[in-house]
Structure formats: C-alpha cells, structure tokens
Design an enzyme around this catalytic site. Structure first.
Site, PDB file in Angstrom:
ATOM      1  N   LYS A  41       1.760  12.479  -4.489  1.00 42.40           N
ATOM      2  CA  LYS A  41       2.609  12.909  -3.364  1.00 42.40           C
ATOM      3  C   LYS A  41       1.675  13.159  -2.197  1.00 42.40           C
ATOM      4  CE  LYS A  41       4.740  14.958  -7.235  1.00 42.40           C
ATOM      5  NZ  LYS A  41       5.701  13.989  -7.509  1.00 42.40           N
ATOM      6  N   HIS A  86       2.738   9.087  -9.653  1.00 41.21           N
ATOM      7  CA  HIS A  86       3.301  10.425  -9.448  1.00 41.21           C
ATOM      8  C   HIS A  86       2.686  11.162  -8.247  1.00 41.21           C
ATOM      9  CE1 HIS A  86       4.544  14.556 -11.029  1.00 41.21           C
ATOM     10  NE2 HIS A  86       5.648  13.846 -11.116  1.00 41.21           N
ATOM     11  N   ASP A 123      -4.199   8.164   9.914  1.00 42.46           N
ATOM     12  CA  ASP A 123      -5.379   7.708  10.673  1.00 42.46           C
ATOM     13  C   ASP A 123      -6.696   7.883   9.897  1.00 42.46           C
ATOM     14  OD1 ASP A 123      -3.674   7.073  12.725  1.00 42.46           O
ATOM     15  OD2 ASP A 123      -4.001   8.928  13.832  1.00 42.46           O
TER      16      ASP A 123
END
Lengths: 212, 212
Positions: free
Chosen positions: B157, B155, B162
C-alpha cells in the site's frame, strides 16, 4: 604601542588562547559522551516475501545446523529480523494488527509475556475467528486481547516495542504474508513516527475496551 | 626572541588571523546556502478514519463554501492531505496498492496523468475486478496498469511521488479506508526509507510485466 608593551601583553593573549582551547576540548568531549550515550538508531526496511525460510536449527539450536546441504536459509531472513525485534522487548509489546494467525510470531509474543513483558493486543473482530487465529492462545495465557466494533475494520498493522521501536507497514501477521505476499515492514525508533503511533495505540486501547 | 623580532612577526600573525576568519566566513556562508537549497523535510503521520468528510466547496471551489452551518470539515482532513501529496506530483507517480476503488483518489491520479506526469500502477489481480475498481478508468486513459500473479497477494500500500516522497502504511485506496477503518499513512522524503521502496517498485514493475 611600544615593543615593551607588546611583550607585557603576550601572557594575557596566551591565557585567552589556553581558555579557548579548554572550552573547545570540553565541548568536543561532551559531544563525544552524548553520542556514546545516544541509543542506536534503527532504520530498517524489510520486504516480503522471503525467498527462503530460515533454517530453524541454524538459528534456534545451540549446535546449529549439521545438514551438509541444507535447503533453508542460513542468512537472516526478513522474518527472522522481525522476530528479533519482538524478542528484544524488555518492558512492553503493544500490538495493533488486523489479523494474527502466524503461530511463530505468536510463540515469540507468548515467550516475552512469560518473562514479564506487558503485552497488549488489538485485532479486528472479524479476524478473531479466522482460520489459525492466535487470539485464543494469547487469552489463554492471560494476555489481554481487545477487538474493534464492526462494521469497519481495525486495519492497522503495527507493533510498538518498549514504547521505542515501531514496526509497521502492509504486513499482517499471517504465514502467507511471510513467504507468499508482496509486503513491507518498516522498523524505526525515529521519534517523529513512533510518538504518533504510541498515541494512536493508547486511543485505540481505550476505544476497544469491552465496557465501551 | 627580542622585541624587534616580535614586532616584525606581528603582520604575519595578522595575516594568518585574517585568512582563518575568511575561511570560517566562507564555511558558514556555504552552510547557509546549502540549508537554503535543501528540500523541505516531509515527516507526516496520518491516521484514519477521518472524523468528518472535507467540504468539497470549501477546498475545491474558488468562491469557497457559502453554507452558514456546513456539516463538512473546513479544516484539512487526512484524506485532503493525502490528495495534496498526489496533486504535488510534477514528474512521476508510482503506485503499488492492493486495491484501488476510491474514485476521488483516482480522479487526482488521472488529472496528473493528463498534465504529463508519468503514472504507473500495480494492483493485486484479485482486486482488479472488485466492486468499484478504478483500474479500467486508468487503462482507458492510457495509464499502464500491471497486476501480480496468483495465488499470493500484491499486498503493498504505497505510492512514490517524483521518486522523492513516499506515502505508505496500512491504507488501501478505498472509500471505507477513509471514513470507516482504523488506518495509517506515513508520508516522508527521508531517503533511508524512500530509496528501498523505489527499488521495490522497480523490481515489482519488472516482475509484473505482462510478458513475464
């Protein structure tokens, strides 16, 4: 400059050195007091799922846990940390969370409400009637709960405690998010991130007012 | 101490003062160089929905937008900011996002992959076959995409650019999240938050390996 002039000059030089010393001491002293008065910096990253569920007896009962080989966690889990932040609320808890169905989190919020902490809740409308939704418990106890208007989602997952501490991330307040899903919650009192979220809550609270 | 002794002592005192001055100058100079070399601090809070969609011509075409009364935004929207961070990737893009269906974000990721940036993607398995899922485009272009195992959700996000810049919050990579939902994305290069997310990605990447 002859030797006598230099000897006459020495007391003035000494005075300058003493004054400079005093200035530096005052500066250091003020810095120390400022650091002492400064609030504790909170910068905490919590990942879910918790590997174990925290032992209820160990953390919540005065006598602790008496089980010889208890299967639950006797060290603080991510969930226990999150509850601790909510329990620390003295003035206000502003919640903007898509879905609230975890009754243990709701219990803590209700307990803070009972002792006079101002609680405001915004959830997504579609989640109000979801299985286990805690909205009705909040409303029954006099907490104001507002929801957004469809078709779009109030998809935020944040809470602001005392206008000072922000917990936010991917984590909805569901039991599955605690012990099942891969989730993150970041907790901080860094003003650069807390202030915009306070403004966002204020905006959302106005937008979701029932008479709007 | 007689006057002659004091006169003899003065050159030594002068030398001490000169050495102290040089030490302080070196210290200040090194501090200046360190500050100059220090990377730009990124602390950016983006809220969605965007009130307007960014004008494609204005931002993406060399000649800009020639429409006299263009309805699209000519100031950078939250979405444009997010794309800019992705476009800035020089070495790597590590993505752990529940659902990726926004083709404009996928376009940028694919473009960075084409110029040699190492891209790794983790999404939730249930969202792989969702309407508009961009996973197949990533895989077609040789990007390694991994998914979690049910029944629980991947779940998260977040994306790490880099190994230095983290974008995270409630925002799934869907079009509805850009122009419809209430969402947040926090972008930062503060190490206290970037480092745990780098470790989390590393852990998840191992856990979601197909042979695991």
């Amino acid at each position: 400059m002859n030797p006598i002039d230099i000897i006459n000059y020495l007391p003035k030089l000494g005075l300058v050195v003493i004054v400079m010393g005093l200035v530096e001491c005052t500066r250091q002293g003020l810095g120390y007091l400022q650091r002492k008065r400064a609030k504790q910096v909170i910068r905490h990253v919590i990942f879910f799922p918790d590997k174990k569920i925290a032992c209820k007896n160990f953390f919540d009962e005065i006598q602790g846990c008496s089980m010889v080989s208890c299967d639950f966690s006797h060290t603080k889990t991510g969930f226990k940390h999150l509850l601790s932040y909510l329990k620390s609320a003295k003035k206000s808890i502003d919640i903007a969370v898509y879905c609230i169905s975890c009754f243990e989190i709701a219990d803590v919020v209700l307990q803070r409400h009972k002792v006079g902490v101002r609680v405001r809740v915004i959830t997504d409308l579609s989640m109000e009637a979801a299985f286990g939704s805690q909205n009705h418990r909040f409303m029954k106890d006099g907490i104001r709960v507002q929801t957004n208007k469809p078709p779009f989602l109030m998809h935020h997952k944040f809470v602001i405690i005392d206008d000072e501490v922000l917990c936010f991330g991917s984590f909805n307040w569901t039991s599955q998010a605690v012990t099942g899903n891969n989730e993150s919650v970041v907790v901080t009192n860094d003003r650069w991130v807390v202030e915009p979220f306070c403004a966002e809550f204020k905006k959302l609270w106005l937008e979701t007012k029932p008479d709007n």
